[in-house]
Design an enzyme around this catalytic site. Structure first.
Site, mmCIF file in Angstrom:
data_model
loop_
_atom_site.group_PDB
_atom_site.id
_atom_site.type_symbol
_atom_site.label_atom_id
_atom_site.label_comp_id
_atom_site.label_asym_id
_atom_site.label_seq_id
_atom_site.Cartn_x
_atom_site.Cartn_y
_atom_site.Cartn_z
ATOM 1 N NE ARG A 1 -4.082 1.834 2.045
ATOM 2 C CZ ARG A 1 -4.347 2.693 3.018
ATOM 3 N NH1 ARG A 1 -3.706 2.637 4.157
ATOM 4 N NH2 ARG A 1 -5.278 3.604 2.837
ATOM 5 C CG HIS B 1 -1.126 5.373 -0.421
ATOM 6 N ND1 HIS B 1 -1.718 5.775 0.749
ATOM 7 C CD2 HIS B 1 -2.033 4.588 -1.040
ATOM 8 C CE1 HIS B 1 -2.942 5.261 0.821
ATOM 9 N NE2 HIS B 1 -3.156 4.528 -0.237
ATOM 10 C CG ASP B 2 6.523 7.104 -2.841
ATOM 11 O OD1 ASP B 2 6.451 8.330 -2.612
ATOM 12 O OD2 ASP B 2 7.531 6.576 -3.340
ATOM 13 N N GLY C 1 4.659 10.685 -7.867
ATOM 14 C CA GLY C 1 5.622 9.738 -8.439
ATOM 15 C C GLY C 1 6.327 8.874 -7.418
ATOM 16 C CG ASP D 1 8.946 11.375 -5.271
ATOM 17 O OD1 ASP D 1 8.106 10.795 -4.541
ATOM 18 O OD2 ASP D 1 8.909 12.595 -5.488
ATOM 19 C CB SER E 1 7.512 12.543 -2.019
ATOM 20 O OG SER E 1 6.515 11.855 -2.737
ATOM 21 C CG ASN F 1 -0.748 9.535 3.235
ATOM 22 O OD1 ASN F 1 -0.752 8.743 2.306
ATOM 23 N ND2 ASN F 1 -0.290 10.766 3.138
ATOM 24 N N PRO G 1 -7.353 7.885 -5.096
ATOM 25 C CG PRO G 1 -7.360 6.015 -6.476
ATOM 26 C CD PRO G 1 -6.466 6.879 -5.671
ATOM 27 C CG HIS H 1 -7.659 -3.914 -2.194
ATOM 28 N ND1 HIS H 1 -8.598 -3.025 -2.662
ATOM 29 C CD2 HIS H 1 -6.644 -3.140 -1.708
ATOM 30 C CE1 HIS H 1 -8.176 -1.777 -2.465
ATOM 31 N NE2 HIS H 1 -6.986 -1.822 -1.906
ATOM 32 C CB THR H 2 -5.501 -10.841 -3.005
ATOM 33 O OG1 THR H 2 -5.690 -12.201 -2.652
ATOM 34 C CG2 THR H 2 -4.014 -10.605 -3.191
ATOM 35 C CB SER I 1 -6.491 -17.306 0.403
ATOM 36 O OG SER I 1 -7.445 -16.455 -0.173
ATOM 37 C CG ASP J 1 -4.767 -16.399 -3.043
ATOM 38 O OD1 ASP J 1 -5.418 -15.325 -2.961
ATOM 39 O OD2 ASP J 1 -5.018 -17.376 -2.329
#
Ligand code: HEM
Ligand SMILES: *[C@@H]1O[C@H](CO)[C@@H](O)[C@H](O)[C@H]1NC(C)=O
Ligand SMILES: CC(=O)N[C@H]1CO[C@H](CO)[C@@H](O)[C@@H]1O
Length: 333
Positions: free
Chosen positions: A64, A68-69, A74, A76, A78, A93, A161, A191-192, A248, A253
């Site tokens: 994640r 997000h980065d 980009g 980078d 940050s 965040n 988003p 999100h698995t 799982s 997977d």
């Protein structure tokens, strides 16, 4: 004649521009540090392996963090910068974790080769290794390196988003970053593994789009189970697995896609992937195929190209991943 010459010069000029932009933007390559720090990928994977053994939830946390980065300004690093109103402080965040693991890797890497490896590459390499571990070593992908670290990190420029956007609105955010619809569907396969807080799904359970009813796209048995785990008016924000196949939930997977095809998606956007005509066929192809892990790796590589910084455009190699080399020239508040 004059026309002919100018066409030719325009052609030459555009070729020159093309090769220029290619030269300085697309400089990532697999094994970028082979010459100057031959062991870096082994060091990263050793530190990551020890950390994962103690806390497997670092895998979803880091995947994640990488997303997000890369999505905010980009890939980078940050997001790693501390500051009074840096990206870290932006509300999406909330609950991004893994910063300490990055610090540990940076320390180990600096001991071996000081001032060479960017924090942005450490994130990319650590994420790759955690994907491998969370898959039970069923997958591994080569990830190009050569990113530089950014010096701008502003909460106000975080553009992630929301889980309540439509597929089309979400896709636009991926297109803006030159990622395809298929990349988006594959990447949401992140999100698995991992969890969400109840607060992100209360509307789906109790009052979907102000109907005072649950989201009709959610399996009604699942609605009942989740209402039990996320009671209304509770003072604590509970935690729910993003992959509701309990065998799982912590394994990287294909199960996530089977779940959303059975109306058992947790976030609204996850469920919409399986329903929306833009993406439903892609979902079914992945759910029924046997190459999700391989394709997920490729999508992670594609994500890793977003907004890459170079030395030429102000990128640097930080000493500590939490602060710029020269804080005076660093925008974090
Ligand atoms: C495209 C839209 C996306 C939305 C709206 C979204 C939203 C969310 C939300 C709301 C959570 C729960 C956060 C919490 O409650 O703490 C979450 C968790 C997570 N997301 Fe996403 N996400 C998106 C894309 C992605 C992508 C592309 C990846 C990976 C490549 C990803 C990987 C993860 C992981 C692994 C977690 C679990 C984190 C943990 O357990 O610590 N997400 N996401
Ligand atoms: C749950 O996951 C396991 C392991 O991946 C898989 O064998 C099984 O078919 C899944 N069950 C459902 C209902 O998706
Ligand atoms: C972990 C973290 O930094 N969380 C912050 C996310 O953003 C909210 C709202 O801006 C802050 O209150 C949190 O402290």
């Amino acid at each position: 004649m004059a026309v002919k010459i100018s066409t030719t010069s325009v052609l030459i000029l555009s070729l020159a521009l093309l090769s220029f932009s290619h030269c300085c933007y697309g400089q990532l390559r697999v094994g970028f540090y082979n010459k100057d720090c031959r062991n870096v990928e082994n060091i990263v994977s050793r530190v990551v392996g020890e950390a994962f053994f103690k806390d497997p939830s670092l895998a979803p946390a880091m995947i994640r963090l990488y997303f997000h980065d890369c999505f905010s300004n980009g890939c980078d690093a940050s997001l790693l910068l501390d500051g009074t109103s840096s990206e870290k402080k932006a509300s999406p965040n909330l609950s991004v974790r893994g910063y300490e693991l990055i610090d540990d890797i940076k320390t180990a890497v600096e001991q071996e080769c000081s001032g060479i490896i960017s924090c942005a590459d450490i994130i990319a390499l650590a994420t790759r290794d955690l994907v491998t571990l969370a898959s039970g070593r069923k997958t591994w992908y080569a990830i190009p390196t050569g990113r530089f670290d950014g010096t701008v990190s502003l909460a106000s420029s975080v553009d992630l988003p929301s889980p309540r956007l439509t597929v089309s609105q979400t896709a636009d955010k991926f297109f803006d970053r030159k990622l395809s619809l298929t990349d988006m569907v594959l990447l949401l396969g992140g999100h698995t593994i991992g969890v969400t807080h109840c607060s992100f799904i209360m509307d789906r359970l109790y009052n979907f789009q102000n109907t005072k009813l649950p989201d009709p796209s959610m399996d009604s048995k699942l609605v009942q189970e989740l209402k039990f785990k996320c009671p209304q008016g509770s003072s604590s924000d509970g935690i729910i697995n993003l992959d509701q196949n309990f065998t799982s939930s912590n394994t990287m997977d294909v199960s996530f896609y089977k779940q959303i095809n059975s109306r058992r998606g947790i976030l609204h956007i996850d469920q919409q992937l399986a329903i929306d005509g833009m993406t439903s066929k892609i979902v079914t192809d992945i759910a029924n195929g046997n190459d999700f892990l391989f394709r997920f790796g490729q999508a992670m590589v594609n994500l890793g190209w977003v907004g890459v910084k170079t030395k030429a455009n102000g990128g640097e190699i930080r000493k500590s991943c939490r602060s710029c080399k020269d804080p005076l020239f660093c925008a974090t508040s």
